[in-house]
Design an enzyme around this catalytic site. Structure first.
Site, mmCIF file in Angstrom:
data_model
loop_
_atom_site.group_PDB
_atom_site.id
_atom_site.type_symbol
_atom_site.label_atom_id
_atom_site.label_comp_id
_atom_site.label_asym_id
_atom_site.label_seq_id
_atom_site.Cartn_x
_atom_site.Cartn_y
_atom_site.Cartn_z
ATOM 1 N N THR A 155 7.224 -0.389 5.441
ATOM 2 C CA THR A 155 6.485 -0.719 4.513
ATOM 3 C C THR A 155 4.935 -1.277 4.817
ATOM 4 O OG1 THR A 155 8.288 -1.247 2.897
ATOM 5 C CG2 THR A 155 6.091 -1.702 2.074
ATOM 6 N N GLY A 167 7.910 3.719 3.219
ATOM 7 C CA GLY A 167 8.746 4.799 3.715
ATOM 8 C C GLY A 167 10.010 4.664 4.164
ATOM 9 N N GLY A 168 10.761 5.362 4.644
ATOM 10 C CA GLY A 168 12.171 5.093 5.002
ATOM 11 C C GLY A 168 12.380 4.011 6.126
ATOM 12 N N MET A 169 11.276 3.993 7.124
ATOM 13 C CA MET A 169 11.356 2.966 8.298
ATOM 14 C C MET A 169 10.183 1.952 8.018
ATOM 15 S SD MET A 169 10.769 5.593 11.300
ATOM 16 C CE MET A 169 9.023 5.959 10.676
ATOM 17 N N ILE A 197 0.900 -1.181 -0.001
ATOM 18 C CA ILE A 197 0.089 0.105 0.017
ATOM 19 C C ILE A 197 0.848 1.248 -0.084
ATOM 20 C CG2 ILE A 197 -1.790 1.335 1.136
ATOM 21 C CD1 ILE A 197 -2.792 -1.338 2.402
ATOM 22 N N ASP A 201 4.312 11.654 17.338
ATOM 23 C CA ASP A 201 4.411 11.984 15.636
ATOM 24 C C ASP A 201 3.093 12.162 15.146
ATOM 25 O OD1 ASP A 201 5.676 11.593 13.365
ATOM 26 O OD2 ASP A 201 5.513 9.570 12.805
ATOM 27 N N LYS A 230 2.262 -3.436 8.702
ATOM 28 C CA LYS A 230 3.608 -2.505 8.603
ATOM 29 C C LYS A 230 4.688 -3.496 9.160
ATOM 30 C CE LYS A 230 2.970 1.557 10.315
ATOM 31 N NZ LYS A 230 3.451 2.590 9.317
#
Length: 663
Positions: free
Chosen positions: A31, A27-29, A24, A145, A47
């Site tokens: 998927t 990102g850097g950290m 979907i 965050d 995630k």
């Protein structure tokens, strides 16, 4: 987007349960994938953390702890966490989190589409966001965050906040720092997160305030060419009033945004609950209506397919998750008929036949009837329109009654009487003021303006949250800090030094408050470090004190004793002459007691008779410290010593009198 075939995880089943369908987002950290929970037969979001993070055992432990904490958070406006796990295979080790799959879009997508929102729309989105954060803060969780990318807008109109706890797990990972990953997008970070690396509930308030600013103005308050430039502005500047960017925003909204984004954490609302309460007051003061979450463009809304294990291909499910709209899955749930839809043609006017004998009176009667009918229709339409407007604007809404402190049964009764449904599932939270088992909060919160018939969840009190302090006596300071880190308390940087009879110098002798005490979350604990045995005053020696008495006194004070003796002309033999040292000394040290042997002695010489004169004998005796008395015998006068009393060879004390007999 990269094709599913190019992603090695697509098609795999993690831990024998979660079959990955499609990717979907990436990102850097991490998927995010869509997947099927083959045990419960439902769609979920998975995630998967990056390979660098997944390979670190310390990160895996932190991730597991944070996932457990997030899973305990049950709230309508949070993305539910179902599971967490670690899967090892040919593609390496994968640490992953299983979450509720929300069909919809992010707040970032809405901002890209709309640019900015009207105040009523912005408030209507911020209220559920703050409600979710309030529940987290009551449970002791800090998001860290908060940003538009982590706020989801579901297709059924519910706002949900995602990624609770993930920021904390990654922030403390050194690998994340080395690879350049920064938790908390810089545009939304509180100053203390950037300058001190510290975050609490007030940091979430700041980030939420920045999101509120962006909803109202269309962009964050600070812009720059680099992340460092934006971070500098957060630390050294004040967030401007939204009305400085968009004219017409009420001053009351300006004040709330400025309060929430104050650079001093102490000046902000203390947590999301306080921010939410202030936002509710603002809504009432400005009479802002509750606005539904804007729906996705019609072309993106699709009905979910009917799927079961093995019935649909992953690509078919993926198309639905991506929002494909090619007609393969049937019509939309809702259709909108346009303004120019079919209208029946007006009926042809029948010919008017005047009855015989009619005249002007009949015509006037018909006109009066038509006028009366028209007026009646206008009145009825007005009443209907007014009622409809009242119903949709006000009548169908109510306020969630205040049931905080009530028993669960009383709260359910009150909420139902107010026109709301009550969820059969309850959450729980600690409370310093509400008794165990009573209602500590509701979701949506007390005072929220909601349509009647909505379902409200109860949060029940678990009573006061307390933690028992462990004993750290006879440990080093660093070991004591480590032992106390297992409970959520704040150990003061400064220690207190106190003498101690049993704990060696430099070791921890206790805590303030003491071991076994029940303390609150984040309560400050001070370590007490031993400075060694206490200093004890040495009593002065009283006259005529015997060695035994003095020994008892000193040993009772905790001293050790040693003895020595000396001659004394003033202290009787066997009594104490002095102690050393004097004044004070550390407990358990040795005190030396000096005991009198009495005055010194001397032996009367035996050769005094050989001295030529009495005067010579006198001088010799006086040299020895004796007193001399001379007497003559038989009236002699030659000055020759003929006798001594006491006789020669006798041991006598210094200062004794010796009588010389001469002729």
């Amino acid at each position: 987007m990269q094709t599913t075939a190019a992603d090695p995880l697509v098609g795999r089943t993690l831990e024998g349960r979660y079959r990955i369908l499609d990717r979907i987002a990436r990102g850097g950290m991490s998927t995010v994938y869509s997947a099927i929970d083959e045990r419960l037969d439902r769609l979920v979001a998975v995630k998967v953390m990056s390979a660098a993070l997944s390979a670190d055992p310390a990160f895996s432990d932190r991730f597991t702890r944070e996932a457990r904490a997030a899973a305990r958070l049950t709230h309508l406006n949070t993305v539910a966490v179902y599971d967490q796990g670690t899967d090892s295979g040919d593609a390496g080790q994968h640490v992953f989190l299983v979450m509720e799959l929300v069909s919809g879009r992010t707040l970032r997508d809405l901002l890209r589409e709309r640019g900015r929102l009207e105040p009523a729309e912005a408030v209507s989105i911020m209220e559920p966001v703050l409600s979710a954060l309030s529940a987290a803060h009551r449970a002791g969780l800090v998001h860290r965050d908060v940003k538009p990318e982590n706020i989801l807008l579901s297709d059924d109109g519910i706002v949900k906040v995602a990624d609770f706890g993930l920021a904390r797990a990654v922030e403390s990972d050194p690998t994340a720092t080395r690879t350049g990953l920064m938790m908390g997008t810089i545009a939304y970070c509180a100053p203390e997160q950037l300058s001190k690396g510290r975050a609490d509930q007030r940091s979430d308030v700041y980030s939420a305030g920045v999101v509120f600013f962006e909803l109202l103005t269309g962009s964050p308050p600070y812009r720059g060419d680099t992340a460092m430039n934006i971070a500098y502005q957060h630390v050294h500047s004040r967030v401007p009033a939204p009305s400085s960017r968009v004219k017409g925003i009420p001053s009351e909204i300006d004040e709330l945004v400025i309060d929430a984004t104050d650079s001093d954490p102490e000046a902000r609302p203390p947590d999301a609950s306080a921010f939410l309460a202030a936002l509710g007051d603002l809504r009432q003061e400005l009479a802002l209506p509750v606005v539904a979450v804007p729906q996705r463009p019609r072309g993106q809304n699709v009905a979910p397919p009917s799927w079961r294990r093995g019935s649909d291909s992953p690509s078919a499910v993926t198309d639905v998750l991506r929002g494909a709209d090619d007609g393969r899955y049937g019509p939309h749930d809702t259709s909108v008929v346009g303004q120019e839809a079919y209208r029946p043609p007006p009926a042809a006017n029948p010919p008017v036949v005047h009855p015989p004998g009619s005249g002007q009176a009949a015509a006037r009667a018909r006109r009066r009837r038509r006028a009366l009918l028209t007026a009646l229709i206008v009145i009825l339409v007005g009443i209907a329109a007014g009622y409809t407007g009242w119903w949709f604007a006000t009548g169908r809404y109510g306020k969630v009654p205040n049931v905080v402190g009530d028993s669960q049964s009383s709260a359910i009764t009150a909420l139902r009487q107010a026109g709301y449904q009550v969820s059969g599932t309850t959450a729980s939270a600690f409370s310093e003021t509400v008794a165990t088992g009573s209602v500590v909060a509701t979701s949506p919160s007390v005072g929220s303006r909601l349509p009647h018939g909505r379902t409200i969840s109860l949060v029940l009190s678990k009573g006061k949250e307390r933690f028992k302090l462990p004993s750290v006596v006879n440990t080093t300071v660093s070991a004591a800090r480590h032992a106390l880190s297992v409970i959520p308390v704040e150990v003061a940087a400064q220690t207190v030094s106190q003498p101690n009879d049993t704990v060696p110098k430099g070791m921890v002798s206790g805590t303030q408050p003491g071991a076994g005490t029940l303390v609150k979350r984040n309560q400050s604990i001070t370590l007490v470090v031993s400075s060694g045995p206490p200093i004890v005053t040495i009593p002065s020696v009283s006259p005529n004190t015997s060695l035994g008495d003095e020994t008892k006194v000193l040993q009772a004070l905790g001293f050790k004793t040693a003895t020595t003796d000396t001659y004394s002309t003033s202290v009787p033999a066997g009594d104490v002459v002095s102690v050393k040292p004097t004044g004070s000394a550390p407990k358990f040290s040795t005190i030396t007691i000096t005991v009198s042997k009495g005055p010194p002695t001397v032996v009367i010489p035996s050769d005094l008779n050989n001295l030529p004169t009495v005067d010579a004998a006198r001088k010799e005796l006086e040299r020895l410290g004796l007193k001399v008395k001379v007497q003559t015998a038989f009236g002699g006068s030659h000055g020759v010593v003929v006798g001594l009393d006491p006789p020669a060879g006798t041991v006598v004390p210094v200062g004794s009198t010796v009588t010389i007999t001469s002729i």
